[in-house]
Structure formats: structure tokens, C-alpha cells
Design a protein around this motif. Sequence first.
Motif, PDB file in Angstrom:
ATOM      1  N   UNK A  50       0.790  -1.285   0.074  1.00  0.00           N
ATOM      2  CA  UNK A  50       0.000  -0.088   0.018  1.00  0.00           C
ATOM      3  C   UNK A  50       0.823   1.299  -0.041  1.00  0.00           C
ATOM      4  N   UNK A  51       0.401   2.266  -0.626  1.00  0.00           N
ATOM      5  CA  UNK A  51       1.117   3.520  -0.735  1.00  0.00           C
ATOM      6  C   UNK A  51      -0.033   4.456  -0.768  1.00  0.00           C
ATOM      7  N   UNK A  52       0.437   5.873  -0.283  1.00  0.00           N
ATOM      8  CA  UNK A  52      -0.445   7.030  -0.352  1.00  0.00           C
ATOM      9  C   UNK A  52      -0.979   7.269  -1.761  1.00  0.00           C
ATOM     10  N   UNK A  53      -1.968   7.746  -2.022  1.00  0.00           N
ATOM     11  CA  UNK A  53      -2.581   8.236  -3.377  1.00  0.00           C
ATOM     12  C   UNK A  53      -1.892   9.376  -3.917  1.00  0.00           C
ATOM     13  N   UNK A  54      -0.973  10.267  -3.197  1.00  0.00           N
ATOM     14  CA  UNK A  54      -0.318  11.139  -3.731  1.00  0.00           C
ATOM     15  C   UNK A  54       0.576  10.723  -4.922  1.00  0.00           C
ATOM     16  N   UNK A  55       0.562  11.631  -5.984  1.00  0.00           N
ATOM     17  CA  UNK A  55       1.487  10.950  -7.110  1.00  0.00           C
ATOM     18  C   UNK A  55       2.645  11.157  -6.837  1.00  0.00           C
ATOM     19  N   UNK A  56       3.161  11.572  -5.773  1.00  0.00           N
ATOM     20  CA  UNK A  56       4.625  11.724  -5.524  1.00  0.00           C
ATOM     21  C   UNK A  56       5.092  10.372  -5.122  1.00  0.00           C
ATOM     22  N   UNK A  57       4.210   9.217  -4.748  1.00  0.00           N
ATOM     23  CA  UNK A  57       4.583   7.884  -4.507  1.00  0.00           C
ATOM     24  C   UNK A  57       4.598   7.204  -5.770  1.00  0.00           C
ATOM     25  N   UNK A  58       4.518   7.691  -6.886  1.00  0.00           N
ATOM     26  CA  UNK A  58       4.520   6.963  -8.192  1.00  0.00           C
ATOM     27  C   UNK A  58       5.587   7.576  -9.004  1.00  0.00           C
ATOM     28  N   UNK A  59       6.806   7.378  -8.659  1.00  0.00           N
ATOM     29  CA  UNK A  59       7.873   7.803  -9.421  1.00  0.00           C
ATOM     30  C   UNK A  59       7.863   7.436 -10.842  1.00  0.00           C
ATOM     31  N   UNK A  60       7.165   6.447 -11.253  1.00  0.00           N
ATOM     32  CA  UNK A  60       7.167   5.984 -12.760  1.00  0.00           C
ATOM     33  C   UNK A  60       6.366   7.193 -13.408  1.00  0.00           C
ATOM     34  N   UNK A  61       5.563   7.673 -12.737  1.00  0.00           N
ATOM     35  CA  UNK A  61       4.662   8.889 -13.428  1.00  0.00           C
ATOM     36  C   UNK A  61       5.432  10.013 -13.629  1.00  0.00           C
ATOM     37  N   UNK A  62       6.381  10.493 -12.558  1.00  0.00           N
ATOM     38  CA  UNK A  62       7.144  11.523 -12.638  1.00  0.00           C
ATOM     39  C   UNK A  62       8.384  11.302 -13.673  1.00  0.00           C
ATOM     40  N   UNK A  63       8.680  10.148 -13.765  1.00  0.00           N
ATOM     41  CA  UNK A  63       9.952  10.015 -14.668  1.00  0.00           C
ATOM     42  C   UNK A  63       9.359  10.190 -16.159  1.00  0.00           C
ATOM     43  N   UNK A  64       8.394   9.438 -16.548  1.00  0.00           N
ATOM     44  CA  UNK A  64       7.713   9.731 -17.567  1.00  0.00           C
ATOM     45  C   UNK A  64       7.355  11.307 -18.150  1.00  0.00           C
TER      46      UNK A  64
END
Length: 483
Positions: A256-270
Motif C-alpha cells: 500500500x502507498x498513499x494516493x499522492x502522485x509523489x508516491x508513483x515515481x514512474x509517472x514523474x519519470x515519464x
Amino acid sequence: MSRLFAHGSRARGVYEGVVRAYSADASMAATRAAVGGTSATGGVGEDVARRGLGAASRSASGAAVGASAGARDVAREGDVASDGGGRSRAGAKPASSGRGLSEKFGKDVVDDIYRGSFRSQTGVSLKYMLDFGAQPIHRQLMVSAQFLHKELPVRLAHRVAELENLPFGLSDMSQVLDVRDWYVESFTELRTFPPVETMEDEEKFTNMLKRIMTRHENVVPMIARAVLELKEQLAAQRPNAGEAPKGAQARRGGTFATTDLNEFPEVHQFLDGFYMSRIGMRMLIGQHVALHDPPKESYIGLICTSLSPMEVARDAIADARSICMREYGDAPEVELFGQEDFTFAYVPGHLHQMLFELVKNSLRAVSDRYLDSNETPPPIRVVIAEGAEDVTIKVSDEGGGIRRSGLEKIWTYLYSTARSPLKDMDADSAGPVVLAGYGYGLPLSRLYARYFGGDLQVLSMENYGTDAYLHLNRLGVASEPLP
């Protein structure tokens, strides 16, 4: 090297499945059969067929969103995107029927994009642009057009491949599909254009580049809307309190991880790679087009050879204070320090956008802190310093600062304390091209700084204020940081 070839072999195997789908029946069942997928796995086969091209590019370039092995990574993303019943786990808006790359475009186009995604991109530096455009005679314009004729399709192919292979169902969202289609259309237009051999050809090619720039104007807000939609869908699907920690969201591997997009590095890398590529393409096209304009003193295309950072700063400050006046009815004072006679070579539009964003953020922070106070707000200070390698600009405020735990979030796309205007847009509205103040200003400003070898850093003292340091490479020798 052997590892690269191994990845390439797996990627080619996935791509061959897409090609075989053309020779079979065009139905979804044939597509599943071509790549070995079944409906029982929740449509993983469809994911592989649709995204095989992106996996091929990722394996070849090594700059992918996610990670290494093409086909295996795609299958894993398919598992994340759907559950056993074929429903979207991340809540992504499914692609409308017939919008898959292999369904909408011919085999020759898909095959050409595939080959282009394996070619290396060629970066250029600010110094090279200056030296090359110093004498825009016919021969140089021809060489520039010939370079763009070969380079732009390669860059577009890399981006199309990446758009086909995004995590969390982003590739299926209508906004992303629209952007992908724009890129494929531009790729096809460039690839079908005959070799540039005469000045008449060069003129026609330049007119085509203008059309491409116009076509891609709304790419930033379109991708932003898709990411915002993903963020809201993830937030709406938080597990019940008894299933997971508060504010958590199921992720790969059952964690589990928070729904903050900061938790999804794949999105920010893209997003970082995609927007950096966009900055590069628009700079190359804009520079070529601007070389055709009537000569302007101290300008080589879009580049000002004797740019005064003090003048640009004054313009950016005036624009930012105007917005602050409109929002708050007043604006704190801004003090500017630096040498009036100092100039260097840079792109005025890039510098203005970065300074505008930094000053605007400081004005808002100070205005909010002193909104109900009888005290006169302290001035914001902008200091410009000339160094041997860098030109450094510091923007300081006493707006209360940022908590140390929140500093990483300021580089998160769509993170902002202001309400995003994207929520007010209807489905057919592309929105503003520059999303300054709504979570894109700082991340994009850092990309603009890094494009020519600079950087942007932010330091803060909680309950006091914030200092932003903008570093600009004055030597101009750094090549584009191509994703």
C-alpha cells in the motif's frame, strides 16, 4: 552489450505479435491469439499487443518508464491495469474502440515508428545553435532543414513508443491517445516529406514545421488533464479503513502507498522525460523557423546574444505583480539587485518563464501570510550574480517557508495549494498552454533550466521564508539532456 541485445530480442518478439495481428482477423480475439493472451487473464494479451511498440523502444533505449525487460514489464503493467474481470483497477478511462495504435494506423506506419524508436537521438547545444545560425545563408538553412528532417521523426517515434507503454492505465486515457495521434500524424507528415534538396523544398518544409508546432500547442494541458484524472481516480479508490492504513492505495505486489502522485515515481519519470523532449523539439523547430524572420539586432533565431537578465527580470516581476494585484488587490514590493551592463547569450522566453514562476510563487506566499495583518509585507529580493560558469539568480521571500517534509512535493506535477483550473474544463477544452501556478510551474521551470545545462534549487526555512536558486549555464556547451 549482450544484455541490450537480449532485451531487444524480447521486445522484437512482442512487436512481431502486433504485426501478426494484421495478417489475421482484425477482431480482438485474433489480437489475443497473436500475442498469446486470453480473456481469462483480464485482457493482458490486448495490453501486450497495444503496448508492444512502447516496450520495444524502452528495451532499446534504456530510458523507459518503469524498468527493464519489455514483454515482461508490459505483462506486469497489464496486471496492474485490470483485475480478473477485466475492470480497470486504477480507474483509467478505457480507450474507445479502434483507438489502439495498430488498429488506427497502417502496418507500414507502425513498423516505421518501431524502427525509429530504436534509433539514437542527436542532442545539440546552445553554443552550436549560436555558431550555426550566426550566418543564416541558404546553405545553412538547407543543412538545418535536412537535420530536422532526419532528427524529428526519431524523437517523435521515441515519444509515441513511450505513450503506448505508460503505467496505471495512462496509455488508455483519451487525452493521452489524442496526444499520441498528434505525434503519429506529425511523424507521418515528416516521413512522407521528400528529401530537402532545394530552397523551394526548404521553404515547404519550414511551413510544415509551423503546422506541427501549432498541432502540438496543447500537449501540456492534455497530458496534465490525464494525470489529474488518474490522481483523482486513485484517491477515489482508497481501501476502507479496515483494509489498509488511512490514505493508502493498493499497489504492485499487494503493498500500500498513499494516493499522492509523489508516491508513483514512474509517472514523474515519464512526465520529466516527455516534457523535456517537448522543450527540445519546440526549441529546434522554433529556432529553424525564427532564422527565416527579418534580422533582429543581437538575435540569432530565438537566442539573444546579449541578453540582459536585469531587463528580463523587470518584465517578469511586472507580469507577476500584475497577477498578484488582480488576485489580492495589492502586491508586495520586489527589489532587484545586479549589474545593469551584464549580458550573456540565452533564450529570453525561457528565462522569463522561469523568473515569472519564481516571483509569482513568492508574491503569493507573502500575500497569504500578511493577508490579515496590519504590517507592511517585507519585500521580495531578486539577486543576479555573474559567475565564470553560471549566471545565478536568487529569489528570496519571507512568506513563511515550506516544511522540510513538503519540499519534495513542490517538484510533484499537479501539486499546488491553488485550485487547479483543469477541473473547470469540459471534455473538449484543451485549456491554457502554460499551467503556471497550478502544479506545473516549478517542475517545468526546472526542466527549462536543465535543458541548457542549468538547474533550479529551492531551500526553505519553515515559519520564515524560501530561497530559490536558478542556475543558468553561461558557457552554452552542455548538450540537450535527451530522455
